[in-house]
Enzyme design. Structure first.
Site, PDB file in Angstrom:
ATOM      1  N   ALA A 140      36.793  -6.707 -55.076  1.00 20.74           N
ATOM      2  CA  ALA A 140      36.008  -6.124 -55.636  1.00 20.74           C
ATOM      3  C   ALA A 140      37.187  -4.063 -55.272  1.00 20.74           C
ATOM      4  O   ALA A 140      36.715  -4.639 -54.172  1.00 20.74           O
ATOM      5  CB  ALA A 140      34.817  -5.829 -56.727  1.00 20.74           C
ATOM      6  N   ASN A 141      37.513  -3.867 -56.541  1.00 22.55           N
ATOM      7  CA  ASN A 141      37.405  -2.128 -56.904  1.00 22.55           C
ATOM      8  C   ASN A 141      36.163  -1.716 -56.864  1.00 22.55           C
ATOM      9  O   ASN A 141      35.360  -1.630 -57.147  1.00 22.55           O
ATOM     10  CB  ASN A 141      39.003  -1.769 -57.370  1.00 22.55           C
ATOM     11  CG  ASN A 141      40.465  -2.153 -56.972  1.00 22.55           C
ATOM     12  OD1 ASN A 141      39.738  -2.828 -55.940  1.00 22.55           O
ATOM     13  ND2 ASN A 141      41.100  -1.633 -57.901  1.00 22.55           N
ATOM     14  N   ARG A 142      36.115  -0.127 -55.412  1.00 22.38           N
ATOM     15  CA  ARG A 142      35.467   0.379 -55.959  1.00 22.38           C
ATOM     16  C   ARG A 142      35.129   1.296 -57.669  1.00 22.38           C
ATOM     17  O   ARG A 142      35.961   1.908 -58.395  1.00 22.38           O
ATOM     18  CB  ARG A 142      35.110   1.623 -55.664  1.00 22.38           C
ATOM     19  CG  ARG A 142      34.729   1.353 -53.579  1.00 22.38           C
ATOM     20  CD  ARG A 142      34.452   2.391 -52.269  1.00 22.38           C
ATOM     21  NE  ARG A 142      34.791   2.203 -50.852  1.00 22.38           N
ATOM     22  CZ  ARG A 142      33.897   1.900 -50.673  1.00 22.38           C
ATOM     23  NH1 ARG A 142      32.767   1.553 -51.341  1.00 22.38           N
ATOM     24  NH2 ARG A 142      33.788   0.797 -49.719  1.00 22.38           N
ATOM     25  N   VAL A 156      41.006  -2.272 -61.868  1.00 27.42           N
ATOM     26  CA  VAL A 156      41.014  -3.999 -61.849  1.00 27.42           C
ATOM     27  C   VAL A 156      41.381  -4.279 -60.829  1.00 27.42           C
ATOM     28  O   VAL A 156      42.435  -3.745 -59.670  1.00 27.42           O
ATOM     29  CB  VAL A 156      41.819  -4.447 -62.893  1.00 27.42           C
ATOM     30  CG1 VAL A 156      41.919  -5.500 -62.828  1.00 27.42           C
ATOM     31  CG2 VAL A 156      41.569  -3.835 -64.062  1.00 27.42           C
ATOM     32  N   PRO A 171      35.127  -1.929 -62.595  1.00 24.51           N
ATOM     33  CA  PRO A 171      35.583  -2.863 -62.226  1.00 24.51           C
ATOM     34  C   PRO A 171      35.641  -4.380 -61.995  1.00 24.51           C
ATOM     35  O   PRO A 171      34.919  -4.815 -63.159  1.00 24.51           O
ATOM     36  CB  PRO A 171      34.258  -2.657 -60.119  1.00 24.51           C
ATOM     37  CG  PRO A 171      33.392  -3.044 -61.170  1.00 24.51           C
ATOM     38  CD  PRO A 171      33.445  -2.142 -62.042  1.00 24.51           C
TER      39      PRO A 171
END
Length: 414
Positions: free
Chosen positions: A216-218, A283, A204
């Protein structure tokens, strides 16, 4: 590649690990392919398989002792080191790898390895904690720099009860394929990505809200790290640009660690040129336009903070739309979707301008997010390939092999 490799000889060094039993199947398969096999067994290897079993399958005597007068009179360790086309070490234990990296020659196996001028393939096998230990990783890096090729180790259950992770020896079929590839065509064939640069992004990005909070993304980073390992195994020079993850650096890979999308883009651009660029990172799409420099406080009288978001740069599109000569010949993106997976992935491929999209369904009911398995679909300009569910290492190996084949086809037509 021809499946029959006549008049070739492999020296198989069997190390002392439970995986030594797999060597019996490997010998049988090599003999089926008309490859002659001569074996050296370490003292520890003889605790797991017997020289008699190995001799019966190879139809040759088995060598075990550096100072055996009869062995030295008949062939000698120097001839053993050189009277073959390829040396294979399986299982390559942590101890044996350490001795090789240090240039030891205190038994027949290590003396042969120090005296050889032939190419060497090693199949590591050990407990996962031993594999990830800094000492083992240093030794492996030294060996790879010396030109020794590694096959595996694979992920899975260990012989010890309750132990699992990366450390299983590669299966006989994998080793057979690697050996035949090296012996193909009457000469040693280079690895498919030898001399190529592969750029991979993984994990991430963390976009700060304040010094202690972020957006954030997982992402576990597991798929991207597996891709980097697979590319290195096929001989590539690999640069891995990684967001924050709790994973060990892949062996033989240059790792650049970043936090934010802006840092990842800068590191990616700095790593160019590349022959293949694979964007597996999750991202973050947005960042806080004006991140606080101090921790935002909360309390009964504190107003809820207002977060003004700004869109991050699109790393995949930025690289995919570089002009010819700067753009990598093969650009591959990832699309994690929760519904209409194929439809969204097709649109994404066109919008980004990349060559392939690797799409997968990460909706909660799949259980894939953060796990060790994946089900992917490869979207190209010519159609969709639906792959079965596999371990992420297997997905990585198949994807990198497919990319290497495509790159070779491009080169052949230029």
């Amino acid at each position: 590649m021809s499946q029959n490799v006549p008049e070739k000889r492999v020296l198989l060094i069997i190390g002392g690990g439970i995986a030594a039993y797999k060597c019996l199947e490997l010998i049988r398969r090599l003999r089926d392919q008309r490859v002659a096999v001569r074996c050296v067994m370490t003292r520890a290897a003889q605790a797991f398989v017997t020289p008699l079993s190995v001799a019966a399958l190879t139809n040759e005597r088995v060598f075990t002792d550096l100072f055996d007068l009869d062995d030295e009179r008949e062939i000698g360790h120097i001839r053993l080191a050189r009277d073959n086309d390829l040396i294979v070490i399986a299982p390559a234990t942590a101890d044996l790898l350490a001795k090789m990296a240090g240039g030891h020659a205190d038994d027949l196996a290590t003396a042969v390895l120090l005296a050889t001028d032939k190419p060497v393939i090693a199949a590591p096998a050990m407990n996962p904690r031993m594999w990830t230990h800094a000492a083992t990783q240093r030794n492996v890096a030294v060996l790879m720099a010396d030109g020794i090729a590694l096959i595996g180790p694979n992920a899975g259950e260990m012989a010890e009860r309750g132990e699992a992770g990366v450390g299983r020896m590669a299966e006989p079929a994998e080793l057979l394929a690697a050996i035949l590839s090296r012996l193909a065509g009457g000469a040693l064939a280079p690895l498919p990505l030898a001399g190529r640069h592969v750029l991979v992004t993984a994990g991430p990005t963390h976009e700060p809200i304040d010094p202690v909070r972020y957006i954030a993304n997982r992402s576990s980073g597991k798929q991207g790290y597996a891709i980097a390992r697979a590319a290195a195994t096929l001989g590539a020079q690999v640069t891995l640009v990684s967001g924050p993850v709790g994973l060990a650096d892949p062996v033989g890979v240059a790792v650049i660690r970043v936090e934010s999308a802006a840092e990842m883009l800068a590191a990616t651009e700095a790593a160019l040129p590349a022959d293949i660029a694979i964007f597996a990172a999750a991202v973050a799409d947005w960042r806080v336009a004006n991140a606080a420099t101090e921790k935002i406080k909360k309390g009964a009288k504190a107003a809820l903070p207002r977060l003004d978001l700004a869109e991050n740069a699109d790393i995949l599109r930025t690289i995919a739309q570089l002009p010819p000569g700067q753009r990598p010949p093969l650009v591959i993106g990832f699309a994690a979707e929760t519904e209409s997976v194929i439809e969204h992935a097709k649109k994404k491929r066109k919008a980004k301008g990349c060559d392939w999209i690797v799409a997968n369904d990460v909706s909660p009911e799949t259980g894939i997010m953060g796990g060790n398995r994946n089900t992917v679909h490869i979207i190209t300009a010519t159609g969709v390939e639906d792959w079965p569910q596999m371990d992420k290492d297997k997905v990585a190996e198949a994807l990198v092999a497919r990319a290497a084949e495509a790159l070779a086809g491009m080169t052949a037509h230029t």
